[in-house]
Design a protein around this motif. Sequence first.
Motif, mmCIF file in Angstrom:
data_model
loop_
_atom_site.group_PDB
_atom_site.id
_atom_site.type_symbol
_atom_site.label_atom_id
_atom_site.label_comp_id
_atom_site.label_asym_id
_atom_site.label_seq_id
_atom_site.Cartn_x
_atom_site.Cartn_y
_atom_site.Cartn_z
ATOM 1 N N HIS A 30 -52.792 -4.371 82.747
ATOM 2 C CA HIS A 30 -52.911 -3.667 84.029
ATOM 3 C C HIS A 30 -52.157 -2.346 83.998
ATOM 4 O O HIS A 30 -52.608 -1.344 84.552
ATOM 5 N N ALA A 34 -53.782 1.267 84.645
ATOM 6 C CA ALA A 34 -53.272 2.172 85.675
ATOM 7 C C ALA A 34 -52.960 3.540 85.078
ATOM 8 O O ALA A 34 -53.264 4.577 85.666
ATOM 9 N N SER A 37 -56.147 5.376 84.537
ATOM 10 C CA SER A 37 -56.708 5.882 85.791
ATOM 11 C C SER A 37 -56.054 7.191 86.183
ATOM 12 O O SER A 37 -56.712 8.148 86.585
ATOM 13 N N VAL A 70 -60.360 -4.463 86.165
ATOM 14 C CA VAL A 70 -60.115 -3.880 87.466
ATOM 15 C C VAL A 70 -61.054 -2.715 87.682
ATOM 16 O O VAL A 70 -61.256 -1.896 86.791
ATOM 17 N N MET A 83 -57.218 1.842 93.489
ATOM 18 C CA MET A 83 -57.553 0.617 92.792
ATOM 19 C C MET A 83 -58.201 -0.343 93.776
ATOM 20 O O MET A 83 -57.849 -0.402 94.939
ATOM 21 N N ASP A 84 -59.163 -1.092 93.320
ATOM 22 C CA ASP A 84 -59.861 -2.048 94.169
ATOM 23 C C ASP A 84 -58.891 -3.086 94.701
ATOM 24 O O ASP A 84 -57.868 -3.380 94.106
ATOM 25 N N SER A 87 -57.159 -5.823 92.729
ATOM 26 C CA SER A 87 -55.986 -5.554 91.911
ATOM 27 C C SER A 87 -54.738 -6.176 92.514
ATOM 28 O O SER A 87 -53.899 -6.721 91.795
ATOM 29 N N GLU A 90 -54.790 -9.825 91.965
ATOM 30 C CA GLU A 90 -54.471 -10.157 90.585
ATOM 31 C C GLU A 90 -52.966 -10.075 90.334
ATOM 32 O O GLU A 90 -52.395 -10.902 89.607
ATOM 33 N N ARG A 241 -48.805 1.110 92.788
ATOM 34 C CA ARG A 241 -48.315 0.976 91.415
ATOM 35 C C ARG A 241 -47.134 1.876 91.111
ATOM 36 O O ARG A 241 -46.667 1.914 89.975
#
Length: 322
Positions: A30, A34, A37, A70, A83-84, A87, A90, A241
């Motif tokens: 993850h 991130a 992204s 994700v 982020m959806d 996420s 999760e 995040r």
Amino acid sequence: MDELTMVREWETEGPGPSPRARAAARARLHAAMADESRTVASRGRALSRRLVFRASLAGLTATAVGVAVVVAQDTGDGHAPRMDEASAAEVLRGAAERTRALGSDLPVPRDDQFLYTKTYVERTPVKGGRTRTWTDESWMSVDGSRTSRRQEYGRVHHDPPLGEHEVAWPPTVYSKLKKWPTDPDELLAALRLGHAHTTVGDANTFLNACMLMRGPRVMPPGLQAAAFEALSKLPRVRVDRHDTDVLGRSAVGVSHPKSTFTFLFDRTTYDYLGMRLKGSVAKKVNGEWIQTGWYYETRTQTDIQVVDRIGQRGRASASAAS
């Protein structure tokens, strides 16, 4: 052969990795997604409905974990993609898995013992100003039959023994907390307190879970993990995040858009670090109470011990704890 097929085949060989290894590897995945992204967003590339799957294949081979993909979506307004919502779910499931994997090295306390906790608290005015810090230590009676010593914002409170018919919610004593369900669905129902399945009802449920985790409490085995997994079932939970806890550790935050509380987890291991909230001070003006002096508060519980008496900080002796 594509990467997903390879991962499925890895899962069929041998007993597979431990829950702890899965949680740690998933967290690294993850974090990598991130970072990817943010890199793509900074270059101005659209990510509309694109799958971000840029984890190291070598790293996945070493741990052979199941992969959670994700989805990143372009907001359409030129800002970084969000982020959806899955996420956040999760992250909460990863935190539950991490909690179960680590377990607890605390002995099961006796009713006549105390649970010692040490908590760092930091408070900063919303509009800026001096940050205040406290180090609170508390000794809570396991069954509530003895006087407890509770410290909040540096002030010491001597809580009398709980009366036979006295009810505190959420419970503060271990003997009552251990009666709570550790099945995530049952715990979620208990945290709802009858609230409807609406945005406001879900926000109240999220708040109830935060209140359960806040304060000088020690969770019986399975309860903390169940709480995180229960919250993962709530819709509209969101993830931040880029956060930090009181000790400056890099964290990922999980919150509900209608709640002022945020859970903080280590962004690489999903260890629970504490929580942040936005609060205020009630002040009476012209006969009416108003909320003023808004602040952000972050708290991290750093030490938990089973002890025999108030004032003791080291662990109870083996003979006393047996």
